[in-house]
Design a protein around this motif. Structure first.
Motif, PDB file in Angstrom:
ATOM      1  N   ALA A 108     -16.320  -0.665   1.735  1.00 32.99           N
ATOM      2  CA  ALA A 108     -15.985  -1.924   1.167  1.00 32.99           C
ATOM      3  C   ALA A 108     -16.947  -2.095  -0.054  1.00 32.99           C
ATOM      4  O   ALA A 108     -16.294  -2.762  -1.010  1.00 32.99           O
ATOM      5  CB  ALA A 108     -16.407  -3.171   2.416  1.00 32.99           C
ATOM      6  N   LYS A 109     -18.059  -1.833   0.234  1.00 30.89           N
ATOM      7  CA  LYS A 109     -18.805  -2.161  -1.294  1.00 30.89           C
ATOM      8  C   LYS A 109     -18.481  -1.572  -2.327  1.00 30.89           C
ATOM      9  O   LYS A 109     -18.389  -1.833  -3.546  1.00 30.89           O
ATOM     10  CB  LYS A 109     -20.402  -1.914  -0.819  1.00 30.89           C
ATOM     11  CG  LYS A 109     -20.942  -3.061  -0.107  1.00 30.89           C
ATOM     12  CD  LYS A 109     -22.514  -2.705   0.099  1.00 30.89           C
ATOM     13  CE  LYS A 109     -23.264  -4.103   0.898  1.00 30.89           C
ATOM     14  NZ  LYS A 109     -24.595  -3.507   1.207  1.00 30.89           N
ATOM     15  N   ALA A 110     -18.116  -0.078  -2.142  1.00 34.60           N
ATOM     16  CA  ALA A 110     -17.596   0.709  -3.147  1.00 34.60           C
ATOM     17  C   ALA A 110     -16.130   0.550  -3.597  1.00 34.60           C
ATOM     18  O   ALA A 110     -15.936   1.098  -4.520  1.00 34.60           O
ATOM     19  CB  ALA A 110     -17.665   2.210  -2.614  1.00 34.60           C
TER      20      ALA A 110
ATOM     21  N   LEU B 236      -9.169  -3.177   0.191  1.00 37.85           N
ATOM     22  CA  LEU B 236      -9.156  -3.358   1.640  1.00 37.85           C
ATOM     23  C   LEU B 236      -8.508  -4.677   2.168  1.00 37.85           C
ATOM     24  O   LEU B 236      -8.597  -5.803   1.318  1.00 37.85           O
ATOM     25  CB  LEU B 236     -10.571  -3.541   2.263  1.00 37.85           C
ATOM     26  CG  LEU B 236     -11.202  -2.279   2.530  1.00 37.85           C
ATOM     27  CD1 LEU B 236     -12.970  -2.379   3.059  1.00 37.85           C
ATOM     28  CD2 LEU B 236     -10.568  -1.188   3.676  1.00 37.85           C
ATOM     29  N   SER B 237      -7.461  -4.604   3.055  1.00 41.81           N
ATOM     30  CA  SER B 237      -7.043  -6.016   3.391  1.00 41.81           C
ATOM     31  C   SER B 237      -7.119  -5.990   4.872  1.00 41.81           C
ATOM     32  O   SER B 237      -7.360  -5.172   5.697  1.00 41.81           O
ATOM     33  CB  SER B 237      -5.564  -6.038   3.098  1.00 41.81           C
ATOM     34  OG  SER B 237      -4.962  -4.919   3.866  1.00 41.81           O
ATOM     35  N   TYR B 238      -7.550  -7.261   5.416  1.00 43.49           N
ATOM     36  CA  TYR B 238      -7.771  -7.570   6.770  1.00 43.49           C
ATOM     37  C   TYR B 238      -6.854  -8.873   7.240  1.00 43.49           C
ATOM     38  O   TYR B 238      -6.320  -9.657   6.451  1.00 43.49           O
ATOM     39  CB  TYR B 238      -9.217  -8.077   6.790  1.00 43.49           C
ATOM     40  CG  TYR B 238      -9.694  -9.396   6.401  1.00 43.49           C
ATOM     41  CD1 TYR B 238      -9.654 -10.320   7.292  1.00 43.49           C
ATOM     42  CD2 TYR B 238     -10.012  -9.537   5.192  1.00 43.49           C
ATOM     43  CE1 TYR B 238      -9.938 -11.770   6.877  1.00 43.49           C
ATOM     44  CE2 TYR B 238     -10.542 -10.797   4.574  1.00 43.49           C
ATOM     45  CZ  TYR B 238     -10.318 -11.692   5.551  1.00 43.49           C
ATOM     46  OH  TYR B 238     -11.045 -13.305   5.221  1.00 43.49           O
TER      47      TYR B 238
ATOM     48  N   THR C  61     -18.510  -7.962  -1.962  1.00 36.95           N
ATOM     49  CA  THR C  61     -17.338  -7.312  -2.466  1.00 36.95           C
ATOM     50  C   THR C  61     -15.971  -8.475  -2.256  1.00 36.95           C
ATOM     51  O   THR C  61     -16.095  -9.280  -1.890  1.00 36.95           O
ATOM     52  CB  THR C  61     -17.055  -6.283  -1.252  1.00 36.95           C
ATOM     53  OG1 THR C  61     -16.260  -5.258  -1.653  1.00 36.95           O
ATOM     54  CG2 THR C  61     -17.183  -6.788   0.072  1.00 36.95           C
ATOM     55  N   GLU C  62     -14.827  -7.635  -2.195  1.00 32.60           N
ATOM     56  CA  GLU C  62     -13.784  -8.471  -2.284  1.00 32.60           C
ATOM     57  C   GLU C  62     -12.878  -7.756  -1.141  1.00 32.60           C
ATOM     58  O   GLU C  62     -12.534  -6.441  -1.101  1.00 32.60           O
ATOM     59  CB  GLU C  62     -12.862  -8.426  -3.591  1.00 32.60           C
ATOM     60  CG  GLU C  62     -13.620  -9.335  -4.736  1.00 32.60           C
ATOM     61  CD  GLU C  62     -12.794  -9.515  -5.869  1.00 32.60           C
ATOM     62  OE1 GLU C  62     -11.656  -8.926  -5.779  1.00 32.60           O
ATOM     63  OE2 GLU C  62     -13.415  -9.740  -6.886  1.00 32.60           O
ATOM     64  N   MET C  63     -12.227  -8.624  -0.230  1.00 31.85           N
ATOM     65  CA  MET C  63     -11.279  -8.055   0.715  1.00 31.85           C
ATOM     66  C   MET C  63     -10.003  -8.966   0.737  1.00 31.85           C
ATOM     67  O   MET C  63     -10.195 -10.288   0.232  1.00 31.85           O
ATOM     68  CB  MET C  63     -11.649  -7.813   1.951  1.00 31.85           C
ATOM     69  CG  MET C  63     -12.911  -6.874   2.007  1.00 31.85           C
ATOM     70  SD  MET C  63     -13.371  -6.422   3.937  1.00 31.85           S
ATOM     71  CE  MET C  63     -13.401  -8.197   4.452  1.00 31.85           C
ATOM     72  N   LEU C  64      -8.864  -8.473   0.797  1.00 37.64           N
ATOM     73  CA  LEU C  64      -7.564  -9.311   0.640  1.00 37.64           C
ATOM     74  C   LEU C  64      -7.276  -9.770   2.179  1.00 37.64           C
ATOM     75  O   LEU C  64      -7.308  -8.906   3.029  1.00 37.64           O
ATOM     76  CB  LEU C  64      -6.128  -8.296   0.417  1.00 37.64           C
ATOM     77  CG  LEU C  64      -4.865  -9.132   0.191  1.00 37.64           C
ATOM     78  CD1 LEU C  64      -4.808 -10.336  -0.712  1.00 37.64           C
ATOM     79  CD2 LEU C  64      -3.893  -8.201  -0.061  1.00 37.64           C
ATOM     80  N   HIS C  65      -7.187 -11.094   2.091  1.00 38.32           N
ATOM     81  CA  HIS C  65      -6.904 -11.775   3.496  1.00 38.32           C
ATOM     82  C   HIS C  65      -5.313 -11.842   3.732  1.00 38.32           C
ATOM     83  O   HIS C  65      -4.656 -12.135   2.812  1.00 38.32           O
ATOM     84  CB  HIS C  65      -7.459 -13.000   3.575  1.00 38.32           C
ATOM     85  CG  HIS C  65      -7.236 -13.844   4.896  1.00 38.32           C
ATOM     86  ND1 HIS C  65      -6.888 -15.092   4.729  1.00 38.32           N
ATOM     87  CD2 HIS C  65      -7.288 -13.518   6.010  1.00 38.32           C
ATOM     88  CE1 HIS C  65      -6.391 -15.512   5.998  1.00 38.32           C
ATOM     89  NE2 HIS C  65      -6.786 -14.479   6.999  1.00 38.32           N
TER      90      HIS C  65
END
Length: 328
Positions: free
Chosen positions: A150-152, A157-159, A181-185
């Motif tokens: 996730a950091k890299a 990533l989407s959750y 980091t960033e993740m798509l919700h």
């Protein structure tokens, strides 16, 4: 001018007067006068509903009165909860409330009640751990591997979650903020479609209640990576926690409680609490709850009141410090 604040004050005054006017004999006879309505502020099948239907039959036996389950979904649980906040404070209308009621006030939602002002705590019922689960085709097989990935790979990533503003959504947002980091919700309308699309690979991971994914993990359809908190769960003791992976400040869990309208007489609240605790200690009820993926918890009314106060402060700080915004 009849402003919303003035109207609410008038409603509160009327309820207070009604409580004072409630005859001592009526309190002593509780709950002989009529059936008890237990409001579930979500659709059938969710955690609130499962717990309500698990404890209601035994509580009914102990109290000697019918308990009717009334599902009133809508507005993220606010519709049914508000209904109970305005009910007569006589113990005959109750609500199963989850920890979401301590988050909603800080998410720019229009919450038509204040949980600490408009309710009388009866007691804690149980909790369910939130776990991080992944599609089995993803490359990370352990929690440390996922955190590193996730950091890299910020933004890749989407959750999924059961919806905006849910505890599962906040679990993902806080994880992303703490790990920079960033993740798509990807919000869904409920747990079912959220997990279905995860299994199908439409999203990579999900922060989900153990109860909603246990069967899929056991069947090999999903990979459990870790418990979103600091304490391991007896339901899956081998599963590491986010604390084990070095995230000492991270904690997300979903708890459930029983509430009555504010100014419900202490004697009535005490009787309800005694029946609730006895029901939770019943081996058949405890087994039923555990089989559904929940951990039994109970408390006194005073303990629940203190806990709600602490949770309100905690989530206000977490949501503010992490700059969490929810589009509703």
């Amino acid at each position: 001018m009849n402003t919303p604040t003035r109207r609410h004050a008038l409603v509160a005054l009327a309820a207070s007067m009604a409580a004072l006017a409630l005859p001592a004999a009526a309190q002593a006879e509780f709950p002989k006068q009529k059936p008890i309505t237990l409001v579930v502020p979500f659709a059938p099948g969710g955690g609130n509903d499962i717990l309500a239907r698990a404890i209601a039959p035994r509580m009914s036996q102990l109290l000697g009165q019918t308990i009717v389950i009334d599902n009133r979904p809508g507005a993220g649980g606010n519709l049914g909860t508000e209904l109970v906040s305005r009910a007569a404070p006589d113990g005959y209308t109750l609500v199963i409330a989850s920890s979401q009621v301590t988050m909603n006030p800080f998410l720019d939602m229009k919450v038509p009640f204040r949980i600490e002002r408009d309710f009388e705590p009866v007691g804690l019922l149980g909790s369910v751990p939130i776990v991080l689960v992944a599609n089995t085709q993803e490359p990370y097989k352990t929690l440390p591997e996922f955190i590193a990935y996730a950091k890299a790979n910020p933004g890749k990533l989407s959750y999924s979650s059961p919806g905006n503003g849910t505890p599962q959504h906040l679990a993902g947002e806080v994880f992303a903020k703490l790990n920079k980091t960033e993740m798509l919700h990807v919000p869904y309308r409920g747990t079912g479609p959220s997990i279905t699309d995860l299994i199908a690979g439409q999203v990579q991971v999900s922060f989900a209640t153990y109860a909603s994914v246990a069967q899929h993990v056991q069947a090999g359809k999903l990979r459990a990576l870790g418990v979103a908190g600091q304490k391991r769960t007896a339901l899956m003791p081998e599963l590491p926690t986010f604390g084990d992976a070095g995230m000492k400040g991270y904690d997300a869990s979903l708890w459930y409680s029983l509430l009555a309208p504010a100014r419900t007489p202490a004697a009535v609240v005490s009787k309800l609490n005694e029946a609730m605790v006895a029901a939770l200690k019943d081996p058949a009820v405890a087994k039923q709850i555990a089989n559904q993926g929940f951990e039994v918890q109970s408390s006194t009314p005073a303990e629940l009141k203190d806990y709600i106060g602490k949770e309100l402060k905690r989530w206000e700080r977490v949501i503010h410090d992490n700059g969490i915004k929810v589009s509703l």
